[in-house]
Enzyme design. Sequence first.
Site, short mmCIF file in Angstrom:
data_model
loop_
_atom_site.label_atom_id
_atom_site.label_comp_id
_atom_site.label_asym_id
_atom_site.label_seq_id
_atom_site.Cartn_x
_atom_site.Cartn_y
_atom_site.Cartn_z
N CYS A 107 0.70 -1.14 0.17
CA CYS A 107 0.19 -0.08 0.04
C CYS A 107 0.91 0.72 -0.34
O CYS A 107 1.89 1.46 -0.66
CB CYS A 107 -0.84 0.12 1.08
SG CYS A 107 -2.67 0.96 0.97
N HIS A 143 -3.39 -5.59 0.93
CA HIS A 143 -2.71 -6.19 2.04
C HIS A 143 -2.60 -7.32 2.77
O HIS A 143 -3.75 -7.94 3.28
CB HIS A 143 -3.89 -5.35 3.82
CG HIS A 143 -3.32 -3.54 3.32
ND1 HIS A 143 -2.62 -3.65 3.79
CD2 HIS A 143 -4.47 -2.84 3.00
CE1 HIS A 143 -2.06 -2.05 3.71
NE2 HIS A 143 -3.69 -1.78 3.20
N GLU A 148 -0.89 -8.26 5.46
CA GLU A 148 -0.95 -8.84 6.76
C GLU A 148 -3.00 -8.73 7.13
O GLU A 148 -2.30 -8.97 8.66
CB GLU A 148 0.08 -7.70 7.22
CG GLU A 148 -0.02 -5.84 6.97
CD GLU A 148 -0.88 -5.40 5.91
OE1 GLU A 148 -0.09 -5.75 4.80
OE2 GLU A 148 -0.64 -4.43 6.29
#
Lengths: 223, 85
Positions: free
Chosen positions: A86, A194, A196
């Site tokens: 990002c 993302h 994570e």
Amino acid sequence: MKFAVISFPGSNCDEDLYYAIVDGLKEEAEIIPHTSTRLDGFDAVLVPGGFSYGDYLRTGAIAKFAPVMPALKAFAATGKPVLGICNGFQILTEAGLLPGSLQHNTNMQFICEPEPLRVANHNTMFTNDFAADAHITLPIAHGEGNYYCDADTLASLKANNQIVFTYSDNPNGSVDDIAGIMNEQGNVLGMMPHPERAVESLLGSSDGLGVFRSLLATFTRTV
Amino acid sequence: MFLAQIHVTYKPSILDPQGVAIKNAMHRLSFNGVDAVTQGKYFEVTLNADSKDAAEEQIDTICDTLLANPNMETYRYDVKELANQ
């Protein structure tokens, strides 16, 4: 395996990344401040999402001059993995570690949705845990994720298999549905989705863990 | 002391979604003659330099490395000497 997570003023996914590595992957991680000038002893560097320096001027434009950046460039030059997610992707393009740039989404909205993706290249140190042509879902959360590069750059990205993730249903206007690309050497990856935020079923998807597992598998093979 | 007035704008080949949104708003205001809108950035930089040429040299470097992303933006500027205060 030891991961560095770089934290800039305004980063907000640094702790998510830390927990993805420590709790999800069960490996070591350390949050490194933007003022640090050394990345010795790490096996991979993660550049997190967020709004570094408030997105002033352009996303990533101020972060590229942070004190840690020469060390990051030197680290990337050694061939060890660098993953920008990002805002991390935006920083890596501004810093010249990846080609192209990220523009405003074509619909001018900040998009925060689980997004279906295709693993366009699974023969990388970031994606070897995925099957060929795997379809996965990862969250996106960005206002400026519209990947742009000129026609020559796009041709060379394709020729070198540098396009790693593509959107199944392009949400932001990115050229050729690009969601993530790597450098020519294959050790620097930038992606808008993302991983994570998708490391356990409680979060809606554990597809993101595959990215970190891939890095671990590559590391284990080469040590 | 010199004053640099710098405009940074998207290259013509780049789609500018903000410009399009602003143009659409102008149409909603009944300015139907509006054909296109480009949004850019404007900077005023005051700086010390030995000459106007030296000031322009610094501004070039500042624009190339920081104020504009050469990938998608271009810049133009005007440098003038400020009267001693």
